[in-house]
Design an enzyme around this catalytic site. Structure first.
Site, mmCIF file in Angstrom:
data_model
loop_
_atom_site.group_PDB
_atom_site.id
_atom_site.type_symbol
_atom_site.label_atom_id
_atom_site.label_comp_id
_atom_site.label_asym_id
_atom_site.label_seq_id
_atom_site.Cartn_x
_atom_site.Cartn_y
_atom_site.Cartn_z
ATOM 1 N N HIS A 19 -40.552 30.730 -58.716
ATOM 2 C CA HIS A 19 -41.390 30.939 -57.655
ATOM 3 C C HIS A 19 -41.876 32.442 -57.126
ATOM 4 O O HIS A 19 -42.820 32.632 -56.516
ATOM 5 C CB HIS A 19 -40.597 30.164 -56.445
ATOM 6 C CG HIS A 19 -40.712 28.776 -56.513
ATOM 7 N ND1 HIS A 19 -39.479 27.917 -56.287
ATOM 8 C CD2 HIS A 19 -41.674 27.963 -57.236
ATOM 9 C CE1 HIS A 19 -39.628 26.616 -56.560
ATOM 10 N NE2 HIS A 19 -40.723 26.556 -57.310
ATOM 11 N N SER A 99 -42.851 24.224 -56.328
ATOM 12 C CA SER A 99 -44.043 24.869 -56.673
ATOM 13 C C SER A 99 -45.430 24.434 -56.069
ATOM 14 O O SER A 99 -46.040 25.167 -55.807
ATOM 15 C CB SER A 99 -44.168 24.989 -58.090
ATOM 16 O OG SER A 99 -43.701 23.736 -58.905
ATOM 17 N N GLU A 117 -47.281 14.221 -61.453
ATOM 18 C CA GLU A 117 -45.734 13.645 -61.271
ATOM 19 C C GLU A 117 -45.721 12.382 -61.726
ATOM 20 O O GLU A 117 -46.380 11.457 -61.123
ATOM 21 C CB GLU A 117 -45.183 13.950 -59.796
ATOM 22 C CG GLU A 117 -43.972 13.565 -59.739
ATOM 23 C CD GLU A 117 -42.831 14.105 -60.658
ATOM 24 O OE1 GLU A 117 -42.089 13.681 -61.185
ATOM 25 O OE2 GLU A 117 -43.089 15.468 -61.087
ATOM 26 N N ASP A 142 -48.534 11.607 -66.745
ATOM 27 C CA ASP A 142 -47.968 12.688 -67.541
ATOM 28 C C ASP A 142 -48.898 14.044 -67.714
ATOM 29 O O ASP A 142 -50.137 14.002 -67.692
ATOM 30 C CB ASP A 142 -48.254 12.261 -69.150
ATOM 31 C CG ASP A 142 -47.690 13.223 -70.005
ATOM 32 O OD1 ASP A 142 -46.248 13.578 -69.813
ATOM 33 O OD2 ASP A 142 -48.316 14.086 -70.810
ATOM 34 N N GLY A 143 -48.047 15.256 -67.253
ATOM 35 C CA GLY A 143 -49.039 16.184 -66.999
ATOM 36 C C GLY A 143 -49.637 16.817 -68.060
ATOM 37 O O GLY A 143 -50.554 17.619 -67.933
ATOM 38 N N ASP A 163 -43.770 23.101 -66.279
ATOM 39 C CA ASP A 163 -42.583 23.052 -65.895
ATOM 40 C C ASP A 163 -41.862 21.789 -66.140
ATOM 41 O O ASP A 163 -41.225 21.119 -65.228
ATOM 42 C CB ASP A 163 -42.324 23.382 -64.358
ATOM 43 C CG ASP A 163 -40.874 23.689 -63.973
ATOM 44 O OD1 ASP A 163 -39.968 23.688 -64.556
ATOM 45 O OD2 ASP A 163 -40.886 23.541 -62.552
#
Length: 280
Positions: A19, A99, A117, A142-143, A163
């Site tokens: 961060h 984040s 998410e 799915d990111g 991430d």
């Protein structure tokens, strides 16, 4: 597999590094008035209760953000800590922003946020957190798949945070592929991969693949709070940033020794800062 829950780990030393770097990238994007986009491929729940039953089991934030909560911080940490203090107005450290919430606080009205998410519970919490924020789109997808469809964005500038939980071995290769493919579609974007330092082979894989991928300037930032051992869990974490802001190397060169001093858990605590691909 959707077993990972960041609520057990929020505010630990890895979050502090991630961060801090994220806030510096976003602050650099705000130097110009023109809008930018923030894309988060694995956004999590968005905000975490440091007094929750999950945190009672681990207390990882006590060795992370709690150590920085009182006293002065370097200028490079100020925007990050100011955001935390706004979230904890009473002065007691009880809430920690993930984040996406950190980005929400640091982005401006003209900027745009795109969050992904998959975990059902975390998605619900994330969606609720951003219900009234018109700048933000939250998707249960799915990111990596969403990132492929989102690039190139309408904005010329912006940041992608990658991430994943790294529960599955292929997620390291997925992260590399996302950056290599992404930079082809959006050459002016900044891509940041977070990774845990658990097994040296996994870190070596990321370093080797990204060093040899023909990417533009790629900066590796790593904080290790104990000596690596390949046996006893996460000993540190890192960020690999493609197209970093021009000040980021200098800022981290000043900040990392301070973080080692504040967050180190053994005399072997150390940091790494180097270019995997030279800046152009």
């Amino acid at each position: 597999m959707l077993s990972y829950r960041h609520s057990f780990h929020a505010g630990n030393h890895a979050d502090v590094l991630k961060h801090a770097v994220q806030s510096l990238i976003l602050q650099s994007l705000k130097v110009k008035d023109k809008a930018f986009v923030y894309i988060d491929t694995h956004a999590g729940a968005g905000c975490y209760d440091l007094h929750s039953k999950e945190m009672d089991k681990t207390g990882e934030y006590l060795e992370g953000i709690k150590r920085l909560w009182e006293g002065s911080v370097p200028a490079a940490m100020q925007a990050y800590l100011d955001t935390l203090r706004r979230l904890n107005e009473t002065g007691e450290l009880s809430q920690y922003p993930g984040s996406p919430l950190l980005a929400k606080e640091l982005c401006r009205p003209q900027d745009r946020l795109l969050l992904s998410e998959l975990h059902p519970a975390d998605f619900g919490l994330l969606q609720e957190l951003f219900t009234k924020d018109r700048r933000t789109k939250v998707h249960k997808i799915d990111g990596f798949a969403q990132l492929k469809g989102a690039l190139p964005p309408i904005e010329r500038r912006g940041m992608v945070l990658i991430d994943p939980p790294y529960e599955l071995n292929h997620e390291y290769a997925d992260a590399v592929k996302a950056v290599v493919d992404g930079i082809k579609r959006w050459a002016t974007g900044t891509f940041a991969i977070w990774y845990p330092v658990v097994h040296s082979d996994d870190v070596d894989f990321l370093q080797r693949k990204l060093s040899n991928a023909g990417l533009p300037g790629t900066l590796q930032i790593e904080l290790n709070v104990v000596q690596g051992n390949n046996r006893f869990g996460m000993t540190g974490s890192g960020m690999i940033v493609v197209n970093p802001p021009w000040k980021l190397e200098q800022q981290m060169n000043e900040l990392l020794p301070w973080l080692v001093d504040k967050l180190g858990q053994s005399p072997e605590a150390h940091f790494k800062l180097r270019w995997l691909s030279p800046p152009q």
